[in-house]
Design a protein around this motif. Structure first.
Motif, PDB file in Angstrom:
ATOM      1  N   UNK A 235       0.830  -1.205   0.000  1.00  0.00           N
ATOM      2  CA  UNK A 235       0.000   0.000   0.000  1.00  0.00           C
ATOM      3  C   UNK A 235       0.864   1.255   0.000  1.00  0.00           C
ATOM      4  N   UNK A 236       1.986   1.200   0.718  1.00  0.00           N
ATOM      5  CA  UNK A 236       2.904   2.344   0.729  1.00  0.00           C
ATOM      6  C   UNK A 236       3.488   2.578  -0.658  1.00  0.00           C
ATOM      7  N   UNK A 237       3.785   1.484  -1.365  1.00  0.00           N
ATOM      8  CA  UNK A 237       4.326   1.605  -2.726  1.00  0.00           C
ATOM      9  C   UNK A 237       3.324   2.285  -3.647  1.00  0.00           C
ATOM     10  N   UNK A 238       2.053   1.958  -3.493  1.00  0.00           N
ATOM     11  CA  UNK A 238       1.001   2.571  -4.316  1.00  0.00           C
ATOM     12  C   UNK A 238       0.861   4.056  -3.972  1.00  0.00           C
ATOM     13  N   UNK A 239       0.918   4.381  -2.676  1.00  0.00           N
ATOM     14  CA  UNK A 239       0.827   5.779  -2.255  1.00  0.00           C
ATOM     15  C   UNK A 239       2.006   6.584  -2.797  1.00  0.00           C
ATOM     16  N   UNK A 240       3.180   5.977  -2.806  1.00  0.00           N
ATOM     17  CA  UNK A 240       4.359   6.663  -3.330  1.00  0.00           C
ATOM     18  C   UNK A 240       4.235   6.904  -4.833  1.00  0.00           C
ATOM     19  N   UNK A 241       3.664   5.948  -5.545  1.00  0.00           N
ATOM     20  CA  UNK A 241       3.441   6.109  -6.979  1.00  0.00           C
ATOM     21  C   UNK A 241       2.517   7.295  -7.237  1.00  0.00           C
ATOM     22  N   UNK A 242       1.489   7.429  -6.420  1.00  0.00           N
ATOM     23  CA  UNK A 242       0.558   8.550  -6.573  1.00  0.00           C
ATOM     24  C   UNK A 242       1.289   9.884  -6.353  1.00  0.00           C
ATOM     25  N   UNK A 243       2.142   9.926  -5.353  1.00  0.00           N
ATOM     26  CA  UNK A 243       2.909  11.145  -5.086  1.00  0.00           C
ATOM     27  C   UNK A 243       3.835  11.490  -6.254  1.00  0.00           C
ATOM     28  N   UNK A 244       4.465  10.481  -6.823  1.00  0.00           N
ATOM     29  CA  UNK A 244       5.385  10.730  -7.931  1.00  0.00           C
ATOM     30  C   UNK A 244       4.645  11.215  -9.167  1.00  0.00           C
ATOM     31  N   UNK A 245       3.465  10.707  -9.391  1.00  0.00           N
ATOM     32  CA  UNK A 245       2.664  11.192 -10.510  1.00  0.00           C
ATOM     33  C   UNK A 245       2.315  12.668 -10.309  1.00  0.00           C
ATOM     34  N   UNK A 246       2.011  13.036  -9.057  1.00  0.00           N
ATOM     35  CA  UNK A 246       1.701  14.436  -8.757  1.00  0.00           C
ATOM     36  C   UNK A 246       2.923  15.327  -8.963  1.00  0.00           C
ATOM     37  N   UNK A 247       4.109  14.734  -8.865  1.00  0.00           N
ATOM     38  CA  UNK A 247       5.357  15.471  -9.092  1.00  0.00           C
ATOM     39  C   UNK A 247       5.771  15.439 -10.560  1.00  0.00           C
ATOM     40  N   UNK A 248       4.864  14.964 -11.422  1.00  0.00           N
ATOM     41  CA  UNK A 248       5.050  14.941 -12.876  1.00  0.00           C
ATOM     42  C   UNK A 248       6.132  13.959 -13.321  1.00  0.00           C
ATOM     43  N   UNK A 249       6.349  12.901 -12.534  1.00  0.00           N
ATOM     44  CA  UNK A 249       7.208  11.813 -12.987  1.00  0.00           C
ATOM     45  C   UNK A 249       6.459  11.072 -14.094  1.00  0.00           C
ATOM     46  N   UNK A 250       7.187  10.634 -15.127  1.00  0.00           N
ATOM     47  CA  UNK A 250       6.553   9.909 -16.223  1.00  0.00           C
ATOM     48  C   UNK A 250       5.787   8.697 -15.678  1.00  0.00           C
ATOM     49  N   UNK A 251       4.545   8.485 -16.121  1.00  0.00           N
ATOM     50  CA  UNK A 251       3.726   7.399 -15.584  1.00  0.00           C
ATOM     51  C   UNK A 251       4.411   6.031 -15.618  1.00  0.00           C
ATOM     52  N   UNK A 252       5.048   5.693 -16.749  1.00  0.00           N
ATOM     53  CA  UNK A 252       5.700   4.385 -16.847  1.00  0.00           C
ATOM     54  C   UNK A 252       6.797   4.245 -15.801  1.00  0.00           C
ATOM     55  N   UNK A 253       7.515   5.318 -15.530  1.00  0.00           N
ATOM     56  CA  UNK A 253       8.579   5.291 -14.524  1.00  0.00           C
ATOM     57  C   UNK A 253       7.983   5.146 -13.126  1.00  0.00           C
ATOM     58  N   UNK A 254       6.945   5.920 -12.839  1.00  0.00           N
ATOM     59  CA  UNK A 254       6.310   5.858 -11.515  1.00  0.00           C
ATOM     60  C   UNK A 254       5.714   4.474 -11.253  1.00  0.00           C
ATOM     61  N   UNK A 255       5.034   3.920 -12.255  1.00  0.00           N
ATOM     62  CA  UNK A 255       4.443   2.592 -12.095  1.00  0.00           C
ATOM     63  C   UNK A 255       5.533   1.525 -11.986  1.00  0.00           C
ATOM     64  N   UNK A 256       6.608   1.680 -12.750  1.00  0.00           N
ATOM     65  CA  UNK A 256       7.699   0.715 -12.674  1.00  0.00           C
ATOM     66  C   UNK A 256       8.334   0.688 -11.298  1.00  0.00           C
ATOM     67  N   UNK A 257       8.556   1.869 -10.713  1.00  0.00           N
ATOM     68  CA  UNK A 257       9.103   1.930  -9.362  1.00  0.00           C
ATOM     69  C   UNK A 257       8.171   1.298  -8.351  1.00  0.00           C
ATOM     70  N   UNK A 258       6.872   1.516  -8.517  1.00  0.00           N
ATOM     71  CA  UNK A 258       5.890   0.912  -7.621  1.00  0.00           C
ATOM     72  C   UNK A 258       5.939  -0.604  -7.695  1.00  0.00           C
ATOM     73  N   UNK A 259       5.981  -1.138  -8.913  1.00  0.00           N
ATOM     74  CA  UNK A 259       6.002  -2.590  -9.074  1.00  0.00           C
ATOM     75  C   UNK A 259       7.266  -3.202  -8.482  1.00  0.00           C
ATOM     76  N   UNK A 260       8.398  -2.508  -8.655  1.00  0.00           N
ATOM     77  CA  UNK A 260       9.628  -3.012  -8.064  1.00  0.00           C
ATOM     78  C   UNK A 260       9.531  -3.109  -6.562  1.00  0.00           C
ATOM     79  N   UNK A 261       8.934  -2.109  -5.940  1.00  0.00           N
ATOM     80  CA  UNK A 261       8.781  -2.108  -4.482  1.00  0.00           C
ATOM     81  C   UNK A 261       7.794  -3.184  -4.039  1.00  0.00           C
TER      82      UNK A 261
END
Length: 379
Positions: free
Chosen positions: A345-371
């Motif tokens: 759940x923390x990984x998903x919350x972090x992905x949401x934060x990164x999207x809000x920081x304009x990180x590329x979606x594929x990168x944000x989702x990839x980091x979430x999946x790795x975690x």
């Protein structure tokens, strides 16, 4: 509608000029705000907020001449919009109704500057103006506490599952089974539930999001699936508003006289390029917000699977968000610990934060999946 009744009777204690309506997504905050506006503007002498008179119908549709209905399309509500539109509209006297009403949906998008620009109007509104702001909660992360202290707070609860099912069966023609599944999967969000029962595209996007939790256990397949999921979410966000954007552009082109012929037409049209460009920039900003909102829905669906796994692990016996994926939730529950699921759940919350920081979606989702893979101890 006791406040509207008090307003009609001149009871200043029961009625106030600034309101904050909060409640979970899909609870109907904006509908409640418009219903309140209708009650204030209603012309029926006996039944306040009758819903039948012309004033009520126009207010409920958001088109009454004395109503400003703000529906933000950008990431934030710009301070310039507050200064140039909301504040001047609030200062005007009502023309045909007893009240001028300002309804601001998603008021949590008021940034610090915009909230400050609105503060004086909320503190000292004109005698016959009512301002209703809608936000997810009164929490400091959701809403300006300075504005909050000047408002009367009203909490709008989510509808019951029974009520959502009734709406979907009676108004959307859904089967009882599909209606119950949609009510559960959207956590009783009426708008999302309507889309889920009527749109194959929405159903496919939901399945793709939930299946990421399964693919996490299958090597690189989850990372490979992210590209398709991101594309599907972006396409859905664009398609949902494509006709609206095209109509807006066509209306502007027509107003600017594009397509005109004859002497002087070329010179007259030479200055319209800046107007078209400004519209394109505005639509681009709206598109950014729409895509971000769509990614948020993807993350909500994915988080629901891990929440269901927590419920199964704990034996709490609560209803599942995704009952049609109970098997997957049980598999995850068997292969993880409670601490692992919290990390997911923390990984998903972090992905949401990164999207809000304009990180590329594929990168944000990839980091979430790795975690998530690490949390699930996938080698």
């Amino acid at each position: 509608m006791s406040a509207a009744r008090a307003a009609r009777l001149g009871d200043g204690y029961a009625m106030t000029h600034a309101w904050l309506f909060t409640g979970p997504p899909g609870a109907g905050r904006s509908q409640a705000a418009l219903a309140f506006a209708a009650a204030l503007m209603c012309t029926d002498p006996d039944e306040i907020g009758c819903g039948r008179c012309e004033a009520c119908r126009l207010a409920l549709a958001g088109t009454h001449t004395d109503l400003l209905h703000v529906v933000p399309q950008r990431v934030n509500i710009p301070v310039d919009y507050v200064r140039r539109t909301i504040v001047p509209q609030a200062a005007r006297l009502p023309t045909v109704a007893a009240w001028r009403v300002i309804v601001i949906e998603n008021a949590d998008r008021l940034n610090t500057d915009a909230a400050d620009a609105l503060l004086k109007t909320v503190e000292e509104p004109p005698e016959h103006t009512v301002i209703i702001m809608c936000a997810p909660s009164a929490d400091p992360q959701d809403f300006s506490q300075t504005l909050r202290s000047r408002c009367r707070h009203l909490y709008v609860p989510a509808p019951t599952e029974h009520e959502v099912v009734r709406i979907l069966v009676e108004e959307e023609g859904a089967t009882e089974h599909d209606a119950r599944l949609a009510a559960a999967a959207t956590m009783r969000h009426v708008g999302r539930a309507r889309l889920l029962v009527r749109s194959d595209q929405v159903q496919k996007r939901r399945s793709m999001a939930i299946n990421l939790a399964e693919l996490v256990f299958h090597g690189a397949q989850a990372f490979q699936a992210v590209g398709g999921l991101v594309k599907a979410a972006e396409t859905e966000a664009v398609e949902a508003h494509k006709a609206e954007d095209e109509a807006e552009r066509a209306k502007l082109e027509n107003a600017l006289g594009m397509g005109a012929k004859g002497k002087g037409a070329g010179k007259a049209l030479g200055g319209v390029a800046s107007s078209i460009k400004a519209l394109e920039e505005e639509q681009k900003k709206r598109g950014t917000r729409r895509k971000r909102d769509m990614f948020d829905l993807v993350l909500v669906d994915l988080a629901g699977v891990y929440r269901d796994a927590m419920i199964i692990q704990s034996g709490a016996g609560l209803a599942l968000i995704h009952p049609d994926y109970e098997g997957l939730a049980r598999e995850i529950a068997e292969r993880t610990t409670p601490e692992d699921l919290v990390e997911c759940q923390e990984a998903i919350a972090q992905c949401r934060e990164r999207l809000a920081q304009q990180v590329q979606p594929a990168v944000a989702f990839g980091g979430m999946l790795g975690r998530i893979r690490l949390a699930c101890k996938v080698s």
